[in-house]
Design an enzyme around this catalytic site. Structure first.
Site, PDB file in Angstrom:
ATOM      1  CG  ASN A   1      34.653   8.481 -75.413  1.00  0.00           C
ATOM      2  OD1 ASN A   1      34.153   9.433 -76.022  1.00  0.00           O
ATOM      3  ND2 ASN A   1      35.004   8.549 -74.137  1.00  0.00           N
TER       4      ASN A   1
ATOM      5  CE  LYS B   1      38.362   9.836 -73.971  1.00  0.00           C
ATOM      6  NZ  LYS B   1      39.415   9.726 -72.969  1.00  0.00           N
TER       7      LYS B   1
ATOM      8  CG  HIS C   1      34.346   9.402 -69.829  1.00  0.00           C
ATOM      9  ND1 HIS C   1      35.449  10.090 -69.384  1.00  0.00           N
ATOM     10  CD2 HIS C   1      34.795   8.418 -70.628  1.00  0.00           C
ATOM     11  CE1 HIS C   1      36.533   9.536 -69.917  1.00  0.00           C
ATOM     12  NE2 HIS C   1      36.157   8.523 -70.679  1.00  0.00           N
TER      13      HIS C   1
ATOM     14  CD  GLU D   1      38.326  12.229 -70.618  1.00  0.00           C
ATOM     15  OE1 GLU D   1      37.513  12.505 -71.513  1.00  0.00           O
ATOM     16  OE2 GLU D   1      39.335  11.525 -70.809  1.00  0.00           O
TER      17      GLU D   1
ATOM     18  CD  GLU E   1      36.574   4.285 -69.742  1.00  0.00           C
ATOM     19  OE1 GLU E   1      37.038   3.976 -70.838  1.00  0.00           O
ATOM     20  OE2 GLU E   1      36.178   5.428 -69.485  1.00  0.00           O
TER      21      GLU E   1
ATOM     22  N   GLY F   1      44.069   7.511 -71.246  1.00  0.00           N
ATOM     23  CA  GLY F   1      44.903   8.442 -72.005  1.00  0.00           C
ATOM     24  C   GLY F   1      46.359   8.480 -71.554  1.00  0.00           C
TER      25      GLY F   1
ATOM     26  CB  SER G   1      45.980   2.896 -72.056  1.00  0.00           C
ATOM     27  OG  SER G   1      46.183   4.224 -71.605  1.00  0.00           O
TER      28      SER G   1
HETATM   29  P1  PGA Z   1      41.858   6.013 -73.880  1.00  0.00           P
HETATM   30  O1  PGA Z   1      40.439   6.561 -73.327  1.00  0.00           O
HETATM   31  O2  PGA Z   1      41.555   4.751 -74.651  1.00  0.00           O
HETATM   32  O3  PGA Z   1      42.385   7.111 -74.751  1.00  0.00           O
HETATM   33  O4  PGA Z   1      42.710   5.742 -72.692  1.00  0.00           O
HETATM   34  C1  PGA Z   1      39.458   5.669 -72.869  1.00  0.00           C
HETATM   35  C2  PGA Z   1      38.252   6.439 -72.386  1.00  0.00           C
HETATM   36  O5  PGA Z   1      38.399   7.516 -71.803  1.00  0.00           O
HETATM   37  O6  PGA Z   1      37.104   5.986 -72.573  1.00  0.00           O
END
Ligand code: PGA
Length: 271
Positions: free
Chosen positions: A9, A11, A95, A97, A178, A184, A225
């Site tokens: 992903n 982003k 997601h 976010e 997740e 992140g 992560s």
């Molecule tokens: P990350 O993000 O691997 O940077 O923690 C995962 C995600 O948001 O899908």
């Protein structure tokens, strides 16, 4: 048998055509050669068509990061399932976010939901109707985790996202567990916890509504992560069918991460 799936992903990164193509060209041959896991890139909308072109001769899948549920209409800035169909095969939905509103209000996350359970459910129906495979994100926040509400909350998100689908449709979905506190932050869930929540909570919720066979057929990824160091441990867990990778999917090392995933899964099946 569930084929593991590792999705990157991106982003809001690598969204200029020149940088996206340079990156994909640098990884696509090596990524294409890895067997035993499905690999998918989810770049920003601005480069989807360009990346689709150079992935065509490969077995690497392509996904979008969100979409609207309607095919057309007065929705400024939105992208519809009809626009994505034929261009890519996957779409990330719900997601965190977007669910928490972080994409719109980074300073006031959780105040405005851009994508709630109802929207996610409509989008899942629309994706399947257009032959797109939804990667449906679910996960609890830190407060819910600490209050012991993970099982109830994540189970509820799964039931809401899949409402009204047939068992056959559910089998085509991918779910990504997740936990918000792991995204992140460099602080991943433990592989054992991810395995337990995916098995008991997520497959449990699917089994209640659609039956055990459907629950056993759905692929469920872990995300948050994930990196080169921890991917093998996640992949050796029997309930974990891959990963949704953010930050670590933006570097050429992503190829190595996918290779480790394939190797780990191969070994854990033999032992
Ligand atoms: P990350 O993000 O691997 O940077 O923690 C995962 C995600 O948001 O899908």
């Amino acid at each position: 048998m569930r084929i593991p799936i590792i999705a990157g992903n991106w982003k809001m990164n690598l969204g200029r055509v020149d940088e996206a193509l340079a990156f994909v060209r640098s990884i696509r041959h090596r990524l294409n050669e890895i067997e035993g896991v499905e690999r998918v890139l989810c770049p920003p909308f601005t480069v989807l068509a360009a990346v689709a072109d150079i992935l065509r001769p490969t077995h690497i899948g392509l996904g979008a990061q969100t979409m609207h549920w309607d095919d057309r209409g007065a929705y400024t800035g939105e992208v519809s399932p009809a626009m994505l169909a034929g261009l890519c095969q996957y779409v990330i939905l719900g997601h965190s976010e977007r669910r928490t509103g972080r994409v719109a209000f980074p300073d006031h996350a959780a105040q405005v939901s851009v994508e709630n359970d109802t929207a996610v459910n409509r989008k899942v129906h629309a994706a399947l109707a257009h032959d797109l495979i939804p990667i449906i994100c679910v996960g609890e926040n830190l407060a819910q985790n600490e209050a012991g509400q993970t099982h109830e909350f994540v189970g509820g998100q799964v039931r809401a996202a899949l409402e009204g689908l047939t068992a056959k449709q559910v089998e085509r979905c991918v779910i990504a567990y997740e936990p918000l506190w792991a995204i992140g932050t460099g602080k991943a869930a433990t592989p054992a916890d991810a395995n337990r929540i995916i098995g008991l909570t997520i497959r449990g919720a699917i089994a209640e509504v659609f039956g055990e066979a459907t629950a056993a057929a759905v692929r469920v990824q872990y995300g948050g992560s994930v990196n080169l160091e921890n991917i093998a441990a996640f992949m050796s867990m029997p309930e974990v069918d891959g990963a949704l990778v953010g930050g670590a999917s933006l570097k050429p090392d992503f190829v190595e991460l996918v290779r480790q995933a394939a190797l780990a899964r191969c070994w854990s099946k033999r032992t």
